[in-house]
Design a protein around this motif. Structure first.
Motif, mmCIF file in Angstrom:
data_model
loop_
_atom_site.group_PDB
_atom_site.id
_atom_site.type_symbol
_atom_site.label_atom_id
_atom_site.label_comp_id
_atom_site.label_asym_id
_atom_site.label_seq_id
_atom_site.Cartn_x
_atom_site.Cartn_y
_atom_site.Cartn_z
ATOM 1 N N ARG A 94 -6.965 -9.581 -7.349
ATOM 2 C CA ARG A 94 -7.719 -8.322 -7.368
ATOM 3 C C ARG A 94 -6.823 -7.160 -6.961
ATOM 4 N NH1 ARG A 94 -10.771 -4.981 -9.677
ATOM 5 N NH2 ARG A 94 -12.188 -3.821 -8.355
ATOM 6 N N LEU A 95 -5.991 -7.354 -5.954
ATOM 7 C CA LEU A 95 -5.054 -6.314 -5.536
ATOM 8 C C LEU A 95 -4.090 -5.964 -6.676
ATOM 9 C CD1 LEU A 95 -4.193 -7.521 -1.928
ATOM 10 C CD2 LEU A 95 -5.644 -5.576 -2.565
ATOM 11 N N THR B 228 -7.443 4.309 -3.735
ATOM 12 C CA THR B 228 -8.052 3.240 -4.518
ATOM 13 C C THR B 228 -9.228 2.618 -3.772
ATOM 14 O OG1 THR B 228 -5.927 2.727 -5.541
ATOM 15 C CG2 THR B 228 -7.624 1.041 -5.675
ATOM 16 N N TYR B 229 -10.346 2.529 -4.440
ATOM 17 C CA TYR B 229 -11.522 1.871 -3.883
ATOM 18 C C TYR B 229 -11.524 0.403 -4.285
ATOM 19 C CZ TYR B 229 -13.466 6.378 -2.619
ATOM 20 O OH TYR B 229 -13.663 7.611 -2.045
ATOM 21 N N ARG C 4 -8.279 -4.624 2.764
ATOM 22 C CA ARG C 4 -8.035 -3.421 3.568
ATOM 23 C C ARG C 4 -7.911 -3.793 5.048
ATOM 24 N NH1 ARG C 4 -8.418 1.354 1.685
ATOM 25 N NH2 ARG C 4 -9.864 0.788 0.018
ATOM 26 N N ASN D 126 -10.483 -2.295 -2.390
ATOM 27 C CA ASN D 126 -9.431 -3.124 -1.823
ATOM 28 C C ASN D 126 -10.062 -4.242 -0.980
ATOM 29 O OD1 ASN D 126 -7.411 -4.257 -0.277
ATOM 30 N ND2 ASN D 126 -6.534 -2.323 0.398
ATOM 31 N N LEU E 232 -0.385 -0.060 -4.309
ATOM 32 C CA LEU E 232 -1.811 0.219 -4.283
ATOM 33 C C LEU E 232 -1.990 1.613 -3.687
ATOM 34 C CD1 LEU E 232 -4.645 -0.999 -4.787
ATOM 35 C CD2 LEU E 232 -4.609 -1.749 -2.401
ATOM 36 N N LEU F 15 -5.875 -3.755 -9.129
ATOM 37 C CA LEU F 15 -6.114 -2.405 -8.617
ATOM 38 C C LEU F 15 -4.836 -1.580 -8.493
ATOM 39 C CD1 LEU F 15 -8.619 -3.270 -5.734
ATOM 40 C CD2 LEU F 15 -9.171 -2.068 -7.879
ATOM 41 N N ALA F 16 -3.718 -2.243 -8.278
ATOM 42 C CA ALA F 16 -2.450 -1.552 -8.026
ATOM 43 C C ALA F 16 -1.844 -1.017 -9.322
ATOM 44 C CB ALA F 16 -1.470 -2.511 -7.351
ATOM 45 N N THR G 278 0.846 -1.189 0.000
ATOM 46 C CA THR G 278 0.000 0.000 0.000
ATOM 47 C C THR G 278 0.883 1.241 0.000
ATOM 48 O OG1 THR G 278 -0.127 0.109 2.412
ATOM 49 C CG2 THR G 278 -1.845 -1.170 1.265
#
Length: 157
Positions: free
Chosen positions: A135-136, A85-86, A91, A88, A81, A139-140, A45
C-alpha cells in the motif's frame, strides 16, 4: 540520529557512538556489496528527507548519498511518500521486511523509539506487513518522480 540519542538512550560515550556508526556502515556494505545481489525496496517519507537531523549539511549529504546509491545499484528502489498523502497505513512507525526467496519465510521488524522493537515471523503477521508495504508503494511517488523530488528538496536546501 545516533548523535541525538547519545546520553539519552545510552550513557554518553564516544566509543558507543563510533561502534553504532561502524556497525551501520558495515551492514550497508555487506548488503550492497554482496556477491549475491539482493532486491532492495524502500519507501521513505518526505519528512525523512527534510527533517532536522544533525544539521542542514548532514541532511544534504544524506540526500546526495541516496541519489548516488540509486545511480550505482540497479537492484535498489527508493520511493518517497509525500507528506500530504492520505491513507498511510504505517503513519508514525517504521517497518522492515526481510524476504529470503525460497530459502525461508519472511521476517518482519517493527521499530519504535522507546521500548522494545518487535520481530514477526508468523505468516499472518508478515502478510499484514507486506500488505501495508505494498500500500505504501502504491501511495508513494514512483522512483523517477522520487529522484526528482529529492533533487528539488536538495536544491531548495
Amino acid at each position: 540520529m545516533i548523535d541525538d540519542g547519545d546520553g539519552v538512550w545510552w550513557q554518553p560515550s564516544n566509543a558507543e557512538l563510533q561502534e553504532r556508526v561502524s556497525f551501520r556502515l558495515d551492514r550497508q556494505e555487506k548488503t550492497l556489496g554482496s556477491a549475491e545481489p539482493k532486491t532492495l525496496r524502500f519507501v521513505l517519507t518526505e519528512d525523512a528527507l527534510t527533517g532536522a537531523v544533525g544539521s542542514p549539511a548532514v541532511m544534504r549529504e544524506q540526500r546526495l548519498h541516496i541519489l548516488k546509491l540509486l545511480e550505482n545499484n540497479d537492484n535498489l528502489t527508493v520511493q518517497v511518500l509525500r507528506s500530504e498523502t492520505y491513507g498511510n497505513p504505517a503513519r508514525g512507525g517504521g517497518m522492515t521486511i526481510l524476504g529470503f526467496g525460497d530459502k525461508g519465510s519472511p521476517i518482519g521488524f517493527s521499530s519504535v523509539v522507546f521500548g522494545p522493537s518487535t520481530y514477526f515471523d508468523q505468516d499472518a503477521d508478515t502478510a499484514d506487513q507486506m500488505r501495508a508495504f505494498r500500500r505504501l508503494q502504491e501511495l508513494a511517488l514512483n522512483q523517477d518522480d522520487s529522484v526528482r523530488l529529492i533533487r528539488q528538496i536538495d536544491e531548495e536546501g
